[in-house]
Design an enzyme around this catalytic site. Sequence first.
Site, PDB file in Angstrom:
ATOM      1  N   HIS C 124      -9.214  -7.346  -3.326  1.00  0.00           N
ATOM      2  CA  HIS C 124      -9.429  -5.937  -2.993  1.00  0.00           C
ATOM      3  C   HIS C 124     -10.921  -5.621  -2.988  1.00  0.00           C
ATOM      4  O   HIS C 124     -11.627  -5.968  -3.938  1.00  0.00           O
ATOM      5  CB  HIS C 124      -8.746  -5.018  -4.013  1.00  0.00           C
ATOM      6  CG  HIS C 124      -7.257  -5.089  -3.997  1.00  0.00           C
ATOM      7  ND1 HIS C 124      -6.445  -4.187  -4.647  1.00  0.00           N
ATOM      8  CD2 HIS C 124      -6.404  -5.955  -3.377  1.00  0.00           C
ATOM      9  CE1 HIS C 124      -5.176  -4.501  -4.451  1.00  0.00           C
ATOM     10  NE2 HIS C 124      -5.132  -5.577  -3.700  1.00  0.00           N
ATOM     11  N   GLU C 143      -9.667   1.424   0.382  1.00  0.00           N
ATOM     12  CA  GLU C 143      -9.366   0.113  -0.201  1.00  0.00           C
ATOM     13  C   GLU C 143      -9.059  -0.891   0.892  1.00  0.00           C
ATOM     14  O   GLU C 143      -8.162  -0.669   1.705  1.00  0.00           O
ATOM     15  CB  GLU C 143      -8.159   0.225  -1.144  1.00  0.00           C
ATOM     16  CG  GLU C 143      -7.869  -1.085  -1.870  1.00  0.00           C
ATOM     17  CD  GLU C 143      -6.650  -0.985  -2.782  1.00  0.00           C
ATOM     18  OE1 GLU C 143      -6.846  -0.760  -3.982  1.00  0.00           O
ATOM     19  OE2 GLU C 143      -5.507  -1.119  -2.279  1.00  0.00           O
TER      20      GLU C 143
END
Lengths: 211, 211, 211, 211
Positions: C124, C143
Amino acid sequence: MKVIREWKTMLIPYEQAVEELKVKLKAIRNQYRELNEYSPIEFVTGRVKKISSIIEKAERRNIPLDNIEEEMEDIAGLRIMCQFIDDIYEVVNLLYDRSGKDFTVLYEKDYIKNPKESGYKSYHVIIKYPVQTALGTKEILVELQIRTLAMNFWAIIEHSLSYKYKSKIPEDIRERLRNSALAATRLDEEMTEISKEVRNAQLMFEEKSNT
Amino acid sequence: MKVIREWKTMLIPYEQAVEELKVKLKAIRNQYRELNEYSPIEFVTGRVKKISSIIEKAERRNIPLDNIEEEMEDIAGLRIMCQFIDDIYEVVNLLYDRSGKDFTVLYEKDYIKNPKESGYKSYHVIIKYPVQTALGTKEILVELQIRTLAMNFWAIIEHSLSYKYKSKIPEDIRERLRNSALAATRLDEEMTEISKEVRNAQLMFEEKSNT
Amino acid sequence: MKVIREWKTMLIPYEQAVEELKVKLKAIRNQYRELNEYSPIEFVTGRVKKISSIIEKAERRNIPLDNIEEEMEDIAGLRIMCQFIDDIYEVVNLLYDRSGKDFTVLYEKDYIKNPKESGYKSYHVIIKYPVQTALGTKEILVELQIRTLAMNFWAIIEHSLSYKYKSKIPEDIRERLRNSALAATRLDEEMTEISKEVRNAQLMFEEKSNT
Amino acid sequence: MKVIREWKTMLIPYEQAVEELKVKLKAIRNQYRELNEYSPIEFVTGRVKKISSIIEKAERRNIPLDNIEEEMEDIAGLRIMCQFIDDIYEVVNLLYDRSGKDFTVLYEKDYIKNPKESGYKSYHVIIKYPVQTALGTKEILVELQIRTLAMNFWAIIEHSLSYKYKSKIPEDIRERLRNSALAATRLDEEMTEISKEVRNAQLMFEEKSNT
């Protein structure tokens, strides 16, 4: 009274018909273009009527909700935009030639030769289109509206104003609308004059500079 | 002389700029619509000029091929279509307000107040747009053409005829083109008359029947 | 408590960020492909979290609704799918190289070196992305989840089961999930073995038979 | 020998068939999703074989160019990706149920029960699809490849390597490919174990958090 989920289920084949017909009608245009020929179809749009608009129209026209699938012909609707008036009749011929193959033409309404009182012009063709669903083949009504770009421009404006005034447009605005309908027709007629020149030109243009 | 592969490599950031700006300009329209407000932008299209057209234009304008990235401002081009003439100036203001943020306005050409001799009308805004590439940031020129639907309709026709006659359109056709330009302007003016009515109407229309 | 309209207004710049970043990340892939080079990015998807999911997550994590824009980092989310594990780190490097240009990398979470207890693997990267709105520039959190196709496959399954059991997955199913996570990892490792062969092959393949 | 223009003309109905079938197969998935039911179809892609690949294959298989439309079944090809092995057989059943309506199933090749020597797995169904052209109805062959995500992942890799080595893959790489095919199968089998759990879960998941 239908609940939202029932409405959504009912509308699934309509969504599907619109998607399939958009691809099929755009394919007609692409066939012309890939062969460097002038296409009578400029572009195609489509939509399924909103649930609220279906209910409103059913009330206005006194259509029982159980009959809307048979009596409301524009739940699924596609618009075919043309550059010139002559192109409209060419598209209508293409549709009739295709009738009995992947769809069937039921009837037509020529609002170009016979415009509505408001000034509205368009050629409507109502077809029956078979959709494959989980429950088998379902035949649904679809309205094809065929218009020039100028007719389309005017129709969008008129539609907005009808909503604003709930179909009771004040006389002065109604007058202006009629004037702009005349201006739109004038533009279409001027364009028709040069349309033959353009049909040949387009061909050469496509070969040389299509982007 | 560039080979095809060099041309394609050169054009990659232009393709990218057109894709990014299409998303950004469409987002302006969507912002208005999601808030049920009238949008001055009706729709947006974009394209990168074909290699053959770049070369042809460079020859016509005597631009050395090594200078085309600095001197040819329409290799990347976007068209912003508006319903009404007033919307064009609103869009131009939006672009100036945004200058210095994700792009920079360089200069403009107002072919609406000063139409070309042919009858061509449009508002051109030239911007500098930064694209991120494998080799770092590259700033490229992009031409934004802002027009009404009627101006666009006319411009497409005129462009086809210019190609057919290699910019030497016979006088009689030239005359017809000027007449149709007048009809297009007439339509835009009639429309302007009712544009304020529509701007409010659209708002209500969107709330009630947007599909 | 926000009403639906306020939520929708709040989410407009998130929709826009997702659209813009999808175009930008796909452009990275296209740059490689147009140059006939192997792309570490296979495909890109994106979505804005649904309002109901935002509220649910805010409750679970005790985030006050007024703070969600600062504290919830995945309202706007994009997924970058890679063929091979090595590609993931190459993509991460690309993102860091670009930081400070059209977005800024804030921090990262390497769930590949440190998988979650469930077996979840992904890399991530949280970025800050500036969106242009009617009210000026707004910087929002986005994200980016970077994964192999096998990791993605597993994650989708696990996500479905978490929902079914409201995060209380029974031990036997939990066990099966861990086994399938091992099988996914095994596949990724086998693939890594032949990845260098493929990177060169892809190049030739693209030149010969890309469709 | 066909010239480029003849090839392009020949391929137009194939392009059209791929576009139409993509819409139709995606509609199956959407029908499930709109009813909040688990869909056996995860996603659908399609392509028309490149002219160079058609010629190459015709030479390899000794197909005279005049016969390719009858003998080459994958000029138009679609891929239907499934989450689980069981889904593949459900999709095959759906296709057979639909045979005789908007297309006709001709025959099938089950490379799942009988994988190719290379390790290749997929279920191929060859259909005859009627396309409406300017010259009337034309029936063309279309190959539908139905696979899990893991099978697809492997097949893409193997395809790249076949091209690199012109179908003469060295034995050590061939060995690695077989190992990765086993890992892919292993993953599919592990997934099958939990597929029933997921099918119910997905349903609830869609209702709660679909974006």
